[in-house]
Write a protein that holds these residues in place. Structure first.
Motif, PDB file in Angstrom:
ATOM      1  N   ARG A   1       0.827  -1.205   0.000  1.00  0.00           N
ATOM      2  CA  ARG A   1       0.000   0.000   0.000  1.00  0.00           C
ATOM      3  C   ARG A   1       0.860   1.253   0.000  1.00  0.00           C
ATOM      4  O   ARG A   1       0.571   2.228  -0.698  1.00  0.00           O
ATOM      5  CB  ARG A   1      -0.918  -0.020   1.221  1.00  0.00           C
ATOM      6  CG  ARG A   1      -1.906   1.138   1.246  1.00  0.00           C
ATOM      7  CD  ARG A   1      -2.865   1.019   2.396  1.00  0.00           C
ATOM      8  NE  ARG A   1      -2.219   1.200   3.675  1.00  0.00           N
ATOM      9  CZ  ARG A   1      -1.970   0.236   4.542  1.00  0.00           C
ATOM     10  NH1 ARG A   1      -2.324  -1.017   4.257  1.00  0.00           N
ATOM     11  NH2 ARG A   1      -1.364   0.476   5.690  1.00  0.00           N
ATOM     12  N   LEU A   2       1.924   1.242   0.764  1.00  0.00           N
ATOM     13  CA  LEU A   2       2.810   2.394   0.804  1.00  0.00           C
ATOM     14  C   LEU A   2       3.520   2.602  -0.534  1.00  0.00           C
ATOM     15  O   LEU A   2       3.746   3.749  -0.960  1.00  0.00           O
ATOM     16  CB  LEU A   2       3.832   2.234   1.925  1.00  0.00           C
ATOM     17  CG  LEU A   2       3.259   2.265   3.361  1.00  0.00           C
ATOM     18  CD1 LEU A   2       4.371   2.008   4.369  1.00  0.00           C
ATOM     19  CD2 LEU A   2       2.574   3.593   3.642  1.00  0.00           C
ATOM     20  N   GLN A   3       3.886   1.518  -1.213  1.00  0.00           N
ATOM     21  CA  GLN A   3       4.527   1.641  -2.516  1.00  0.00           C
ATOM     22  C   GLN A   3       3.585   2.257  -3.546  1.00  0.00           C
ATOM     23  O   GLN A   3       3.981   3.122  -4.333  1.00  0.00           O
ATOM     24  CB  GLN A   3       5.013   0.272  -2.994  1.00  0.00           C
ATOM     25  CG  GLN A   3       6.188  -0.283  -2.212  1.00  0.00           C
ATOM     26  CD  GLN A   3       6.578  -1.663  -2.700  1.00  0.00           C
ATOM     27  OE1 GLN A   3       6.041  -2.165  -3.687  1.00  0.00           O
ATOM     28  NE2 GLN A   3       7.530  -2.289  -1.993  1.00  0.00           N
ATOM     29  N   LYS A   4       2.322   1.820  -3.553  1.00  0.00           N
ATOM     30  CA  LYS A   4       1.339   2.398  -4.488  1.00  0.00           C
ATOM     31  C   LYS A   4       1.115   3.877  -4.205  1.00  0.00           C
ATOM     32  O   LYS A   4       1.024   4.695  -5.121  1.00  0.00           O
ATOM     33  CB  LYS A   4       0.020   1.631  -4.392  1.00  0.00           C
ATOM     34  CG  LYS A   4       0.069   0.237  -4.970  1.00  0.00           C
ATOM     35  CD  LYS A   4      -1.304  -0.419  -4.895  1.00  0.00           C
ATOM     36  CE  LYS A   4      -1.280  -1.803  -5.528  1.00  0.00           C
ATOM     37  NZ  LYS A   4      -2.624  -2.450  -5.464  1.00  0.00           N
ATOM     38  N   GLN A   5       1.047   4.205  -2.936  1.00  0.00           N
ATOM     39  CA  GLN A   5       0.832   5.597  -2.578  1.00  0.00           C
ATOM     40  C   GLN A   5       2.008   6.460  -3.016  1.00  0.00           C
ATOM     41  O   GLN A   5       1.825   7.565  -3.533  1.00  0.00           O
ATOM     42  CB  GLN A   5       0.601   5.708  -1.073  1.00  0.00           C
ATOM     43  CG  GLN A   5       0.251   7.107  -0.592  1.00  0.00           C
ATOM     44  CD  GLN A   5      -0.046   7.135   0.895  1.00  0.00           C
ATOM     45  OE1 GLN A   5      -0.034   6.092   1.547  1.00  0.00           O
ATOM     46  NE2 GLN A   5      -0.305   8.320   1.417  1.00  0.00           N
ATOM     47  N   ALA A   6       3.214   5.953  -2.823  1.00  0.00           N
ATOM     48  CA  ALA A   6       4.396   6.711  -3.241  1.00  0.00           C
ATOM     49  C   ALA A   6       4.457   6.843  -4.761  1.00  0.00           C
ATOM     50  O   ALA A   6       4.860   7.884  -5.286  1.00  0.00           O
ATOM     51  CB  ALA A   6       5.656   6.020  -2.704  1.00  0.00           C
ATOM     52  N   LYS A   7       4.047   5.802  -5.475  1.00  0.00           N
ATOM     53  CA  LYS A   7       4.066   5.855  -6.932  1.00  0.00           C
ATOM     54  C   LYS A   7       3.079   6.881  -7.454  1.00  0.00           C
ATOM     55  O   LYS A   7       3.372   7.639  -8.392  1.00  0.00           O
ATOM     56  CB  LYS A   7       3.750   4.471  -7.493  1.00  0.00           C
ATOM     57  CG  LYS A   7       3.871   4.393  -9.003  1.00  0.00           C
ATOM     58  CD  LYS A   7       3.605   2.960  -9.483  1.00  0.00           C
ATOM     59  CE  LYS A   7       3.731   2.880 -10.991  1.00  0.00           C
ATOM     60  NZ  LYS A   7       3.479   1.500 -11.486  1.00  0.00           N
ATOM     61  N   MET A   8       1.884   6.946  -6.864  1.00  0.00           N
ATOM     62  CA  MET A   8       0.895   7.934  -7.286  1.00  0.00           C
ATOM     63  C   MET A   8       1.362   9.345  -6.984  1.00  0.00           C
ATOM     64  O   MET A   8       1.162  10.275  -7.776  1.00  0.00           O
ATOM     65  CB  MET A   8      -0.442   7.655  -6.603  1.00  0.00           C
ATOM     66  CG  MET A   8      -1.107   6.357  -7.051  1.00  0.00           C
ATOM     67  SD  MET A   8      -2.678   6.072  -6.229  1.00  0.00           S
ATOM     68  CE  MET A   8      -3.623   7.459  -6.850  1.00  0.00           C
ATOM     69  N   GLU A   9       1.987   9.539  -5.837  1.00  0.00           N
ATOM     70  CA  GLU A   9       2.489  10.869  -5.507  1.00  0.00           C
ATOM     71  C   GLU A   9       3.582  11.293  -6.470  1.00  0.00           C
ATOM     72  O   GLU A   9       3.678  12.458  -6.856  1.00  0.00           O
ATOM     73  CB  GLU A   9       3.008  10.874  -4.071  1.00  0.00           C
ATOM     74  CG  GLU A   9       1.905  10.748  -3.018  1.00  0.00           C
ATOM     75  CD  GLU A   9       2.478  10.703  -1.619  1.00  0.00           C
ATOM     76  OE1 GLU A   9       3.732  10.676  -1.521  1.00  0.00           O
ATOM     77  OE2 GLU A   9       1.691  10.673  -0.658  1.00  0.00           O
ATOM     78  N   LYS A  10       4.394  10.337  -6.899  1.00  0.00           N
ATOM     79  CA  LYS A  10       5.451  10.656  -7.846  1.00  0.00           C
ATOM     80  C   LYS A  10       4.885  10.961  -9.225  1.00  0.00           C
ATOM     81  O   LYS A  10       5.381  11.828  -9.943  1.00  0.00           O
ATOM     82  CB  LYS A  10       6.441   9.481  -7.926  1.00  0.00           C
ATOM     83  CG  LYS A  10       7.610   9.740  -8.858  1.00  0.00           C
ATOM     84  CD  LYS A  10       8.567   8.556  -8.871  1.00  0.00           C
ATOM     85  CE  LYS A  10       9.732   8.820  -9.808  1.00  0.00           C
ATOM     86  NZ  LYS A  10      10.670   7.672  -9.837  1.00  0.00           N
TER      87      LYS A  10
END
Length: 955
Positions: free
Chosen positions: A631-640
């Motif tokens: 979940r944290l990886q997806k969130q970081a990818k969307m923010e990027k």
């Protein structure tokens, strides 16, 4: 060459053969398609029908082209016998020839005609074109008939119709090849109901004039509503009087009285003349004037919540009948509840229109075409009447009931009276059960204007003060969700307030607390609180030792922590065999000495079970950590992805995104499934509002021919219902191009209004050669928008044009468009066919001149040229300009000049040649009179004479 291909020698062969007792088969010999230089042979049979022998004498043909192949011309034929004879034909030139063979028996004789025919066409055509029963919807129907040529040479034909009906025959003339056929199309436009029996003249080569009969029975496409019990038309449905909140159903049959399928839709006319919406028609005028505000509020309600029709759209096959259900559900608005009284009522008169779905004019009409109705679609109107009244109940002693206080096991009663103040309808009531209260009877029926006695009883089952809301449910017929059935449900509620007290007995109960047995400590279970125990002044009789004073068994000095130490209940003695958790530590109650912890091996976890439990806990802990990391990886990818702070695109800082307006928010249209309610009726007021909004959003740019985005593909793949297709206006229904020139391009606008909140795919099924220059035949129409389509017409054929083409919306057939035109040759008109030249100016060369104007009333430019006619006396007239071009819908002035002279003719003619058009003749006249005037005078003694020549024009 023009001789009819029939018998050349008329006679009564049967009577002669019967008298002679002879039979000749065939009665004549025809040599068809005979050419010069060839030899043809045919045979005939002579049969003796008599009862005796007969002597037969044959007489040869007189023309040398025919030869009777017999060695002897006298024959004797026995009774019942027959003989075969051959005739040979050898024509010497290509022409029709005829002769005969004479057969004699005694003094009686008969003849066999001999006919030699050159090759020719043999045309045959059907005599009747029957279109059958058609619907008057301005659609063009086409029938094909065949002209067959059974001959060996081509044949010509000509077909003409001179009637007044919209009937076209194409081609009107042509050539049919030998041993082949040609199809002729007969088009008929069913514009109005009538019985058609027209005649067209057909000329076939080598045949007399014949008539082609064209028949059709054109009827109206009628939607009818019939009673359920008989087939009489239904014009009004009366629902009567019902309570607000209830419903009433009526049924009828909708009937397609036409030979073609029809898509229909039902529409509420909420702006019709004579509509009554919530008006009390029995109310006095002065009272109604005082309640205008509430009447206006009632008129603004949604009429679709009052009247429903299921189904309200669909498809009817030819002469099909289906049952439809009407549901009347009057609603009482909150603003009107304060005005409720015994005489309060709301009367409704609504009009429901049943209309077919197809091409319609909408906001456009073709005023140039008067013979076809502008309102093509047949409509049927149904009036719906009904009244709604409120539930009026009177309660005695009131809605707040105070019961006498009582003890448990006792009862307190109140006699209650319910009166139905409505004088039209009964009331069915029901009391839901409530704790501590009993009602007798719990349900019942109160007739019009009657009363009902009810007993309320307070029977408490526990102590306390009771304030209860007791509901009275009024039960009636309420429409189910499908609006096709009714169920007995509560539709109205009245609340009563029940108040009472259940008192307790006055006995005083004293509770004795025994320290050590009865719990005095109010802290959490099994926790040691030494300081709280020290506050107790009374001690248990079995122990007088105070652990907070004595330090005999205090273990704190040994480094043992009492933080996680638990205090056992008194029931947990030293000999308790119950299994406990080995992680918990217990101490004695008073001395806080670690007590013995007994572990029962029969109930305790084994070593393997303990390890498995730890493994499971670890496994689920790792699984939850893994999900969290994903979940944290997806969130970081969307923010990027959506963060552009690190990219410099050259914009100044401080820019803000524009705020959305109401119009921008409204553009976020909902999907079709959420916005289009299948069961709700359409209303004329809502359709007018949607059409107005769509007209404001005009699409000027070029539309897509195919859906490209995911939303467009999804919307255009939806199968629309007739109700949804009705909200897509394509019109006008008649594209009338008027009088146009041959081979000229003409454009008319086909308007499209999409009132749906989705994209639609409009496809024009045009296979007409005259409309092939139209740029595009498929269009993706955006939601809630309007646009127009340019239809280009160009015809190479002169004459009337009547054709129709169909169109589809999301691949669903939705109607047709009639295309009309009168194709003419290019032509010019003269202001006058005869021009009289008058004197202009003083120069003799331009003294006689005049002007004639050329008018071009058509839609394309016309090229012309003047040609003078020489009548033998020379040409004295000239035209300027001698050739040129007249633009469409304009005129051009030409000047005609006469050159005077003693040998100049006073009359002349010009022929106006129009390129690929008509020819006109202009006659020019110049009347001239020449006379002499004589005069004399004296010069001294001499007499001098002079002559003055004058030329005068007679006007």
């Amino acid at each position: 060459m023009n001789t009819p291909r029939g018998s050349l020698v008329p006679r009564d062969i049967e009577s002669l053969g019967r008298d002679m007792q002879l039979r000749v088969i065939p009665p004549e010999l025809r040599f068809l398609d005979a050419t010069a230089g060839s030899v043809y042979r045919l045979s005939f049979v002579v049969h003796n029908l008599g009862s005796w022998n007969q002597k037969i004498r044959f007489e040869e043909p007189t023309k040398p082209q025919f030869t009777l192949m017999l060695t002897s011309l006298d024959k004797e034929l026995a009774s019942g016998r027959h003989m075969i004879t051959t005739v040979e034909y050898h024509p010497d030139k290509d022409e029709n020839t005829s002769d005969r063979i004479l057969i004699s028996v005694g003094n009686k004789s008969t003849e066999i005609p001999l006919i030699g025919l050159i090759p020719s066409c043999q045309l045959a055509i059907e005599s009747v074109v029957d279109f059958g029963t058609l619907v008057a919807n301005s659609k063009v129907y086409c029938k094909e008939i065949t002209i067959a040529n059974h001959g060996k040479v081509p044949g010509t034909f000509n077909a003409e119709y001179h009637g007044q009906l919209p009937i076209l025959i194409f081609p009107t003339s042509g050539v049919v090849a030998a041993k082949s056929s040609l199809a002729i199309k007969v088009d008929f436009c069913a514009d109005q109901p009538r019985i058609v029996d027209e005649k067209a003249i057909v000329l076939l080569q080598d045949q007399p004039e014949m008539l082609l009969s064209i028949k059709a029975h054109v009827v109206e496409q009628i939607i009818e509503l019939l009673h359920m019990s008989h087939d009489q038309r239904l014009e009004c449905l009366q629902f009567g009087t019902i309570y607000f909140g209830t419903s009433k159903l009526k049924h009828a049959r909708i009937y397609n009285n036409s030979p073609e399928p029809i898509n229909w839709v039902a529409i509420i006319q909420d702006d019709a003349v004579g509509e009554e919406l919530g008006t009390n028609i029995r109310q006095r005028t002065d009272v109604a004037l005082n309640s205008l505000t509430s009447i206006r509020k009632v008129k603004n309600i949604d009429t679709t919540t009052i009247i429903s029709c299921v189904p309200n759209d669909g498809t009817l096959q030819p002469y099909q009948k289906i049952v439809i259900t009407f549901c009347f559900s009057p609603k009482l608005m909150d603003e009107c509840k304060k005005d409720i009284g015994p005489s309060y009522r709301q009367d409704y008169v609504l009009f429901l229109r049943f209309e077919s779905v197809g091409s319609k004019d909408g906001f456009l009409r073709d005023d140039n075409y008067k013979t076809i109705k502008s309102e093509q679609l047949q409509k049927m109107e149904l009036a719906l009447t009904g009244s709604g009244i409120p539930v009026l109940l009177q309660f005695d002693p009131g809605k707040v009931l105070n019961f006498k206080p009582c003890f448990m096991g006792e009862r307190s009663e109140i006699h209650f009276i319910i009166q139905n103040q409505c004088q039209l309808l009964p009331v069915i009531y029901h009391f839901p059960r409530n704790v501590h209260f009993k009602i007798e009877p719990e349900k019942g029926r109160i007739n019009e204007g009657c009363m009902e006695n009810v007993i309320f009883s307070f029977v408490p089952h526990q102590l306390g003060v009771f304030k209860v809301k007791q509901m009275i449910e009024i039960i009636g017929l309420v429409a189910d969700e499908d609006s096709q059935s009714l169920s007995m449900k509560p539709f109205y509620h009245v609340s009563l307030d029940f108040n009472s007290v259940c008192k307790a007995p006055t006995m005083e109960v004293v509770r004795k607390i025994i320290p050590g047995i009865s719990p005095v400590i109010r802290n959490p279970t099994e926790k040691i609180v030494v300081q709280d125990l020290a506050k107790c002044k009374t001690y248990a009789p079995l122990s007088v030792l105070k652990s907070t004073i004595r330090y005999t068994h205090n273990r704190r000095s040994c480094g043992e922590s009492g933080k996680d130490v638990l205090l056992p209940f008194p029931k947990y003695g030293a000999a308790t065999i119950g299994s406990t958790d080995h992680h918990k530590h217990f101490r004695t109650t008073f001395t806080t000495v670690p007590r013995f912890n007994f572990v029962n091996p029969d109930f305790a976890y084994t070593t393997c079970e303990k390890q498995q439990k730890k493994y499971h806990a670890k496994y689920y802990s790792m699984y939850l950590k893994y999900l969290r990391s994903i979940r944290l990886q997806k969130q970081a990818k969307m923010e990027k992805t959506y963060s552009y702070n690190d990219i410099d695109i050259g914009l100044e800082s401080g820019l803000r995104s524009p705020s959305l307006s109401v119009a921008n928010i409204e553009e976020e249209l909902p999907s079709a499934e959420n916005s289009i309610k299948a069961k709700r009726l359409l209303t004329t007021r809502s359709l007018a509002s949607q059409e107005e909004q769509s007209l404001k959003r005009k699409i000027i740019k070029r539309l897509k021919s195919d859906p490209s985005t995911l939303q467009e593909k999804h919307d255009c793949s939806l199968i629309l219902t007739p109700k949804q297709i009705y909200q897509v206006i394509v019109g006008p229904s008649v594209l009338n191009f008027g009088n146009i020139c041959v081979n000229s391009s003409n454009t008319r606008a086909l308007h499209v209004v999409n009132m749906l909140p989705i994209h639609v795919l409009l496809q024009l099924d045009i296979d007409l050669e005259e409309l092939q220059k139209t740029n595009q035949f498929s269009y993706v129409i955006p939601p809630t928008s309007s646009t127009y389509i340019s239809v280009i017409f160009e015809s190479p054929t002169v004459g009337n044009f009547w054709k129709s083409f169909t169109f589809t919306v999301n691949n669903v057939p939705s109607g047709h468009i009639l295309v009309m035109a009168v194709v003419q040759l290019v032509k010019l008109e003269l202001s006058s066919n005869e021009l009289v030249l008058r004197p202009r100016g003083f120069l003799i060369q331009t003294y006689f001149r005049g002007t004639v104007r050329l008018y071009n009333p058509q839609n394309c430019s016309a090229q012309f040229q003047w040609q003078p006619i020489n009548t033998g006396g020379g040409i004295a007239f000239s035209v300027c300009p001698a050739k040129g071009t007249v633009e469409a819908y304009s005129s051009l002035e030409c000047e005609v000049t006469w050159q005077p002279g003693f040998s100049s003719p006073e009359e002349g003619e010009f022929i106006l040649h129009v390129l690929k058009g008509n020819m006109l003749k202009l006659k020019c006249v110049a009347h001239v009179i020449i006379f002499l005037e004589h005069g004399f005078y004296f010069e001294g003694y001499k007499l001098i004479g002079c002559t003055l020549v004058c030329i005068v024009t007679c006007i």
